[in-house]
Design an enzyme around this catalytic site. Structure first.
Site, short mmCIF file in Angstrom:
data_model
loop_
_atom_site.label_atom_id
_atom_site.label_comp_id
_atom_site.label_asym_id
_atom_site.label_seq_id
_atom_site.Cartn_x
_atom_site.Cartn_y
_atom_site.Cartn_z
CG HIS A 35 -1.60 -1.28 1.49
ND1 HIS A 35 -2.71 -1.72 0.79
CD2 HIS A 35 -1.28 -2.28 2.35
CE1 HIS A 35 -3.06 -2.92 1.24
NE2 HIS A 35 -2.21 -3.28 2.17
CB SER A 43 12.80 21.99 -13.93
OG SER A 43 11.92 23.09 -13.85
#
Length: 472
Positions: A152, A282
């Site tokens: 999970h 970026s």
């Protein structure tokens, strides 16, 4: 030219090999090869096709196609196959009268599709084997390196980096099994006539059914196929396109799972995809090191999985012996599905060739959660020393909750020191510390990696080393 749309799969992602394979030139030259094979087989079976006509067709099969002539003729008659027959006939004036004898358009269109997709599947098989080979090396190298397991996406018991890689490999091996099945069951369409009855050829051969059956087999064998579909309408069963796109989707599913795991691990700084020395992450944030390759794998894989829906939607609405609403869809969905999978596997080969493990970060994550992971062993050791199992469990639970609260406030984990200082907990500090060897908590991970990798076929790391002789 930059003022017309072009598919990014062609301009950015797919390999030269795959772009060439699905090019118009390959497609239409395959049509010509099919016309030669038809004429050769008809000559050998006694139809009025001369050896000189076959030789003339053979001599011009690889000529440059005059696409201007084709375009003008298609504009006039609105039929692409007939336009190509006309253009081929201009190069072969003595044989033009027997080109396409007895055949319908799907003789060249469908058989060419099958030939091209067969070659594409074999190429994808090579690329898939290369990914498996590189990941196998990675798994072997890190088979014993403990790392935090996640269920999970929450911290769980320890595994090893190599064992986790085997999960990725196992998915790909399932894809390889499916791919080999698809390749091995691929059949040739053959010469089936307008509704699949072979009536035109039965007429040509004066009712000789043996020669009619042999005609398709001779042509199939010439193109490397052992068998033809037992029955067909005008086209080969469009159900088979579903099988093909489904295996491409299956590969995409595995690729997505692999790449998504890498993206998550890169966010945790435990594992990273390759990053070039001059690469920019970026335009605004100069420090960024984004997992752009794995993001691209996921992006293209989503497209492939959705693209696979086209084939069942097409197969389900084929009326009786044929309908043409499959044509435009197949011209897009089949080639672009192959180009996208080719792109995904190329990127995966690049990523798996440069995966970097930040060992210190991995070890730090392990040691941060190891006190919690070790609590079950500590409980067993306390009981062995004479402690009450329920009381020891409660002391561990209370200490764990307090340590967790402290960690959520930005402090270090002090679970073990809390237990050592607890007068009601029966183990001392030395006994507690002895339970903190990460290798004691990875179970059979290293052995599982060895066993799994030894069960795999010998897989190469370079595409040129892959045997492509799988029978069809």
């Amino acid at each position: 030219m930059k003022d017309f749309y072009e598919s990014p799969l062609a301009s950015r992602y797919a390999s030269d090999y795959m772009l060439k394979l699905f090019s118009p030139d390959t497609r239409y030259k395959t049509w010509r090869k099919l016309w030669v094979a038809l004429a050769r087989a008809e000559h050998s079976l006694g139809l009025p096709v001369t050896s000189d006509q076959v030789s003339e067709l053979e001599a011009h099969v690889n000529d440059e196609i005059d696409y201007n002539v084709v375009a003008e003729k298609e504009k006039e008659i609105r039929h692409d196959v007939m336009a190509h027959i006309y253009a081929y006939g201009l190069s072969c004036p003595n044989a033009k009268g027997i080109i396409h004898l007895g055949a319908t358009s799907c003789y060249v269109t469908d058989n060419a599709d099958l030939i091209i997709m067969r070659d594409a599947l074999l190429h994808i098989r090579k690329e898939l084997l290369c990914v498996i080979g590189r990941l196998s090396e990675f798994a072997a190298e890190y088979k014993s390196l403990p790392t935090l397991g996640y269920t999970h996406f929450q911290p769980a018991q320890l595994v090893t980096v190599g064992k986790r890689a085997c999960l990725w490999i196992q998915d790909l091996m399932l894809d390889l099994d499916e791919l080999d099945f698809v390749i091995s069951t691929l059949k040739f369409h053959g010469c089936r006539g307008t509704t699949g009855t072979e009536a035109s050829f039965l007429n040509l051969f004066d009712g000789d059914e043996k020669k009619v059956r042999k005609l398709s087999i001779l042509i199939a064998n010439e193109f490397g196929f052992d068998s033809i579909f037992p029955v067909a309408g005008q086209t080969y069963p469009r159900k088979f396109d579903s099988r093909i796109l489904n295996v491409l989707s299956s590969i995409a599913q595995s690729a997505y799972r692999f790449a998504n795991d890498i993206r998550l691990l890169q966010q945790l700084r435990q594992l990273e995809e390759p990053f070039e020395k001059e690469q920019v992450g970026s335009s605004a944030m100069a420090y960024k090191r984004n997992p752009m390759r794995c993001e691209r794998i996921c992006s293209l894989s989503r497209y492939i999985m959705v693209d696979a829906l086209n084939a069942p939607l097409t197969a389900s609405v084929q009326w009786f012996e044929r309908t043409l609403d499959d044509s435009a869809n197949r011209r897009i969905s089949l080639p672009e599905g192959f180009l996208a999978v080719d792109a995904v596997l190329r990127i995966m080969n690049n990523v798996t060739n440069g995966l970097h493990v930040n060992i210190r970060i991995v070890e730090r994550a392990v040691m941060e959660y190891l006190p919690f992971i070790a609590t079950e062993n500590l409980l067993m050791a306390a009981v062995k020393k004479g402690g009450d199992r329920q009381k020891m469990h409660e002391r561990i639970r209370v200490a764990s909750m307090e340590a967790t609260k402290r960690m959520k406030e930005g402090e270090n984990c002090d679970l073990l020191s809390r237990l050592a200082a607890d007068p009601d907990f029966i183990l001392d500090a030395d006994e507690i510390s002895s339970a903190l060897n990460p290798n004691d908590y990875t179970g059979r991970c290293a052995a599982q990696v060895d066993e799994f990798l030894s069960s795999l076929p010998v897989v190469p790391k370079n595409i040129d080393d892959v045997d492509s002789s799988l029978k069809v």
